[in-house]
Design a protein around this motif. Structure first.
Motif, PDB file in Angstrom:
ATOM      1  N   GLY A 104      12.297  26.590 -44.207  1.00  0.00           N
ATOM      2  CA  GLY A 104      11.045  26.190 -43.311  1.00  0.00           C
ATOM      3  C   GLY A 104      11.806  26.356 -41.788  1.00  0.00           C
ATOM      4  O   GLY A 104      11.054  25.568 -40.943  1.00  0.00           O
ATOM      5  N   VAL A 105      12.724  27.014 -41.372  1.00  0.00           N
ATOM      6  CA  VAL A 105      13.111  27.058 -40.176  1.00  0.00           C
ATOM      7  C   VAL A 105      12.078  28.043 -39.292  1.00  0.00           C
ATOM      8  O   VAL A 105      11.570  28.847 -39.989  1.00  0.00           O
ATOM      9  N   ASP A 106      11.811  27.643 -38.137  1.00  0.00           N
ATOM     10  CA  ASP A 106      10.873  28.337 -37.032  1.00  0.00           C
ATOM     11  C   ASP A 106      11.203  29.920 -37.208  1.00  0.00           C
ATOM     12  O   ASP A 106      12.284  30.231 -36.971  1.00  0.00           O
ATOM     13  N   HIS A 107      10.269  30.698 -37.460  1.00  0.00           N
ATOM     14  CA  HIS A 107      10.354  32.224 -37.658  1.00  0.00           C
ATOM     15  C   HIS A 107      11.135  32.697 -36.489  1.00  0.00           C
ATOM     16  O   HIS A 107      11.728  33.565 -36.369  1.00  0.00           O
ATOM     17  N   ILE A 108      10.537  32.366 -35.007  1.00  0.00           N
ATOM     18  CA  ILE A 108      11.120  33.019 -33.727  1.00  0.00           C
ATOM     19  C   ILE A 108      12.710  32.703 -33.859  1.00  0.00           C
ATOM     20  O   ILE A 108      13.483  33.368 -33.538  1.00  0.00           O
ATOM     21  N   VAL A 109      13.157  31.229 -34.121  1.00  0.00           N
ATOM     22  CA  VAL A 109      14.380  30.929 -33.981  1.00  0.00           C
ATOM     23  C   VAL A 109      15.226  31.701 -35.079  1.00  0.00           C
ATOM     24  O   VAL A 109      16.456  32.140 -34.653  1.00  0.00           O
ATOM     25  N   SER A 110      14.977  31.883 -36.150  1.00  0.00           N
ATOM     26  CA  SER A 110      15.496  32.614 -37.223  1.00  0.00           C
ATOM     27  C   SER A 110      15.772  33.936 -36.774  1.00  0.00           C
ATOM     28  O   SER A 110      16.710  34.711 -37.011  1.00  0.00           O
ATOM     29  N   GLY A 111      14.606  34.559 -36.257  1.00  0.00           N
ATOM     30  CA  GLY A 111      14.761  36.354 -35.831  1.00  0.00           C
ATOM     31  C   GLY A 111      15.445  36.254 -34.802  1.00  0.00           C
ATOM     32  O   GLY A 111      16.538  37.146 -34.953  1.00  0.00           O
ATOM     33  N   VAL A 112      15.619  35.520 -33.911  1.00  0.00           N
ATOM     34  CA  VAL A 112      16.677  35.544 -32.646  1.00  0.00           C
ATOM     35  C   VAL A 112      18.149  35.385 -33.141  1.00  0.00           C
ATOM     36  O   VAL A 112      19.055  36.144 -32.753  1.00  0.00           O
ATOM     37  N   ALA A 113      18.431  34.483 -34.115  1.00  0.00           N
ATOM     38  CA  ALA A 113      19.614  34.140 -34.560  1.00  0.00           C
ATOM     39  C   ALA A 113      20.120  35.378 -35.468  1.00  0.00           C
ATOM     40  O   ALA A 113      21.189  35.987 -35.135  1.00  0.00           O
ATOM     41  N   ILE A 114      19.189  36.039 -36.040  1.00  0.00           N
ATOM     42  CA  ILE A 114      19.795  37.260 -36.956  1.00  0.00           C
ATOM     43  C   ILE A 114      20.145  38.403 -35.930  1.00  0.00           C
ATOM     44  O   ILE A 114      20.928  39.168 -35.989  1.00  0.00           O
ATOM     45  N   ASN A 115      19.044  38.557 -34.776  1.00  0.00           N
ATOM     46  CA  ASN A 115      19.522  39.573 -33.875  1.00  0.00           C
ATOM     47  C   ASN A 115      21.016  39.276 -33.299  1.00  0.00           C
ATOM     48  O   ASN A 115      21.625  40.360 -33.104  1.00  0.00           O
ATOM     49  N   ILE A 116      21.315  38.120 -32.856  1.00  0.00           N
ATOM     50  CA  ILE A 116      22.603  37.689 -32.209  1.00  0.00           C
ATOM     51  C   ILE A 116      23.463  38.054 -33.081  1.00  0.00           C
ATOM     52  O   ILE A 116      24.766  38.615 -32.888  1.00  0.00           O
ATOM     53  N   LEU A 117      23.531  37.419 -34.211  1.00  0.00           N
ATOM     54  CA  LEU A 117      24.392  37.863 -35.527  1.00  0.00           C
ATOM     55  C   LEU A 117      24.803  39.123 -35.691  1.00  0.00           C
ATOM     56  O   LEU A 117      25.800  39.615 -35.869  1.00  0.00           O
ATOM     57  N   ALA A 118      23.711  39.983 -35.597  1.00  0.00           N
ATOM     58  CA  ALA A 118      24.053  41.411 -36.314  1.00  0.00           C
ATOM     59  C   ALA A 118      24.955  41.946 -35.205  1.00  0.00           C
ATOM     60  O   ALA A 118      25.740  42.833 -35.507  1.00  0.00           O
ATOM     61  N   VAL A 119      24.745  41.714 -33.932  1.00  0.00           N
ATOM     62  CA  VAL A 119      25.536  42.472 -32.900  1.00  0.00           C
ATOM     63  C   VAL A 119      26.813  42.154 -32.905  1.00  0.00           C
ATOM     64  O   VAL A 119      27.865  43.034 -33.034  1.00  0.00           O
ATOM     65  N   GLY A 120      27.212  40.752 -33.011  1.00  0.00           N
ATOM     66  CA  GLY A 120      28.544  40.480 -33.067  1.00  0.00           C
ATOM     67  C   GLY A 120      29.073  40.770 -34.371  1.00  0.00           C
ATOM     68  O   GLY A 120      30.291  41.275 -34.271  1.00  0.00           O
ATOM     69  N   ALA A 121      28.497  40.627 -35.480  1.00  0.00           N
ATOM     70  CA  ALA A 121      29.191  40.948 -36.788  1.00  0.00           C
ATOM     71  C   ALA A 121      29.602  42.469 -36.966  1.00  0.00           C
ATOM     72  O   ALA A 121      30.839  42.863 -37.256  1.00  0.00           O
ATOM     73  N   MET A 122      28.627  43.442 -36.432  1.00  0.00           N
ATOM     74  CA  MET A 122      28.883  44.877 -36.353  1.00  0.00           C
ATOM     75  C   MET A 122      29.953  45.150 -35.490  1.00  0.00           C
ATOM     76  O   MET A 122      30.641  46.018 -35.753  1.00  0.00           O
ATOM     77  N   ARG A 123      30.087  44.414 -34.279  1.00  0.00           N
ATOM     78  CA  ARG A 123      31.278  44.787 -33.329  1.00  0.00           C
ATOM     79  C   ARG A 123      32.475  44.361 -34.315  1.00  0.00           C
ATOM     80  O   ARG A 123      33.584  45.227 -34.030  1.00  0.00           O
ATOM     81  N   TYR A 124      32.386  43.188 -34.610  1.00  0.00           N
ATOM     82  CA  TYR A 124      33.724  42.833 -35.516  1.00  0.00           C
ATOM     83  C   TYR A 124      34.146  44.030 -36.435  1.00  0.00           C
ATOM     84  O   TYR A 124      35.240  44.444 -36.820  1.00  0.00           O
ATOM     85  N   LEU A 125      32.898  44.203 -37.384  1.00  0.00           N
ATOM     86  CA  LEU A 125      33.390  45.389 -38.392  1.00  0.00           C
ATOM     87  C   LEU A 125      33.861  46.672 -37.728  1.00  0.00           C
ATOM     88  O   LEU A 125      34.571  47.527 -38.597  1.00  0.00           O
ATOM     89  N   SER A 126      33.338  47.043 -36.627  1.00  0.00           N
ATOM     90  CA  SER A 126      33.572  48.351 -36.193  1.00  0.00           C
ATOM     91  C   SER A 126      35.063  48.372 -35.529  1.00  0.00           C
ATOM     92  O   SER A 126      35.770  49.370 -36.215  1.00  0.00           O
ATOM     93  N   ILE A 127      35.331  47.201 -35.143  1.00  0.00           N
ATOM     94  CA  ILE A 127      37.180  46.928 -34.776  1.00  0.00           C
ATOM     95  C   ILE A 127      37.838  47.297 -36.026  1.00  0.00           C
ATOM     96  O   ILE A 127      38.783  47.893 -36.104  1.00  0.00           O
ATOM     97  N   LEU A 128      37.172  46.739 -37.234  1.00  0.00           N
ATOM     98  CA  LEU A 128      38.055  46.477 -38.417  1.00  0.00           C
ATOM     99  C   LEU A 128      38.154  47.915 -39.238  1.00  0.00           C
ATOM    100  O   LEU A 128      39.123  48.282 -39.723  1.00  0.00           O
TER     101      LEU A 128
END
Length: 418
Positions: A129-153
């Protein structure tokens, strides 16, 4: 002897059929106006086959993101995380294609990457039941950081790769009807009114097309059929309109919400694959460029229906294509088209008795017409950001007659309602 009197009643087309013909008439009128503007301004790039092909290339990722948003919101879940799911699709698609050398492996991996993002969103919003907007924004932030880490790896030490990009990737096969170009090419070059423009449209839609583009186009009618012509689609849409009533009829509301959000993520992931492996040949950080958000705008412009969404994606893709292919001259010529559209709006509003709105529309039309006549080109900043400006204008004009799913964005609990 009694006689019965039969009265013939006129056959009236159903509202849906009337709306369909009205939309087709508007689209055709807009194309005729565009052809007239091309003749008046001497800008063949406005309707050239190359512009149509570029429009498809820019519209497909926007359309796929918007289609993903449509699936989710029709089930009652607002998916602001489409941008992040597209980022997952770009990286995982590139990684699988690079490691296997097979573009189809990249396509599957990219779609699954988007599904992974959809799963995170579904768990957060549907289960917890997390707010839909909060969850979506969190996914956007997570995706950018995680993919940067995996690219370095994984990409930094690869030949041709780096911390923000992948090595070169294999491409998909291309399909088309070569004889169409040879048959209609001379007609397009003649620059006849409407005829040459139609020839350019047909050539652009039938030649040198990636199979992923063809797949994306087919997903639009497929989504319409699934959501509006099957019991599955009826149940899914009922979850976005009235989940309490749907549950009372035995519909597994949470299950349908999960399916819708997973499909939503998969479609966004496919849009990411297109960006990394069709529109380009490498993965690059920031490749999505806000197309997830523009896809949401296309979805809203289309009133949460696949056909309207495709029109919105095509409009945004067209402005992008003109900005790339035609530079300032072609975008400058659009001032005439917008002025004509505003004159049509002014006439329509005047006939409906809205004199003030008609006057304002006519005033803006005069300003734009004078702007075109007194200048030769537009400032570079306006040309560069014309797709985003078009998004804002369309959203401002389209919000007056919208009907979103009634329960979209509302938290819902089984047995307890909203």
């Amino acid at each position: 002897m009694s006689q019965t009197l039969e009265v013939a009643t006129p056959q009236v087309a159903p509202p849906r059929a009337r709306n369909r013909w009205r939309i087709l008439s508007i689209v055709f009128a807009a194309f005729v106006a565009l052809s007239a503007v091309r003749m008046f301004t001497g800008q063949p790039v406005l309707t050239g086959s190359g512009t149509i092909q570029a429009t498809l290339a820019f519209a497909v990722p926007i359309g796929l993101a918007g289609l993903g948003g449509l699936w989710a919101e029709r089930a009652g879940v607002v998916n602001i995380g489409l941008e992040g799911m597209m980022v997952f699709g770009t990286w995982f698609g590139a990684f699988a294609a690079y490691t296997t050398g097979n573009p189809w492996a990249g396509l599957v991996a990219g779609v699954l990457g988007g599904v992974f993002g959809g799963l995170i969103h579904a768990v957060a919003t549907v289960t917890f039941g997390v707010d839909h907007i909060v969850s979506g924004v969190a996914i956007n932030i997570l995706a950018v950081g995680a993919m940067r880490y995996l690219s370095i790896l994984y990409f930094q030490d690869a030949p041709g790769g780096g911390a923000s990009q992948s090595p070169p990737l294999p491409g998909f096969p291309r399909v088309g009807l070569p004889f169409v170009d040879s048959l209609l090419g001379p007609v397009e070059e003649r620059q006849w009114f409407l005829v040459s423009d139609l020839a350019g449209l047909v050539i652009g839609l039938t030649t040198d097309m990636s199979v992923v583009t063809l797949l994306a186009i087919l997903l639009v009618p497929a989504s319409y059929w699934l959501l509006w012509r099957t019991p599955f689609g009826l149940r899914l849409r009922s979850c976005g309109e009235n989940p309490d009533a749907a549950e009372s009829l035995g519909v597994r509301v949470n299950g349908y919400k999960y399916v819708a959000v997973l499909v939503s993520g998969g479609l966004a992931g496919l849009g990411g694959v297109f960006l990394a492996m069709v529109a380009s040949s490498i993965y690059q950080e920031g490749q999505t460029g806000g197309r997830g958000y523009i896809g949401l705008a296309a979805m809203i412009f289309g009133n949460w229906r696949p056909g309207g969404l495709a029109m919105g994606a095509g409009l945004f893709g067209y402005t992008d294509a003109l900005q790339v292919r035609g530079s300032g001259g072609a975008v400058h010529a659009l001032l005439v088209l917008i002025a004509l559209a505003l004159v049509a709006v002014a006439v329509w509003q005047w006939l409906r008795g809205r004199r003030i709105v008609a006057g304002v529309s006519l005033g803006f039309a005069v300003v734009l017409g004078a702007w075109y006549l007194l200048t030769d080109t537009l400032p570079r900043e306006l040309v560069t950001y014309s797709p985003h400006i078009a998004t804002l204008l369309v959203m401002a004009l389209a919000t007056q007659r919208l009907r979103p799913p009634a329960a979209a964005g509302r938290p819902w609990r089984r047995g307890g309602g909203s």
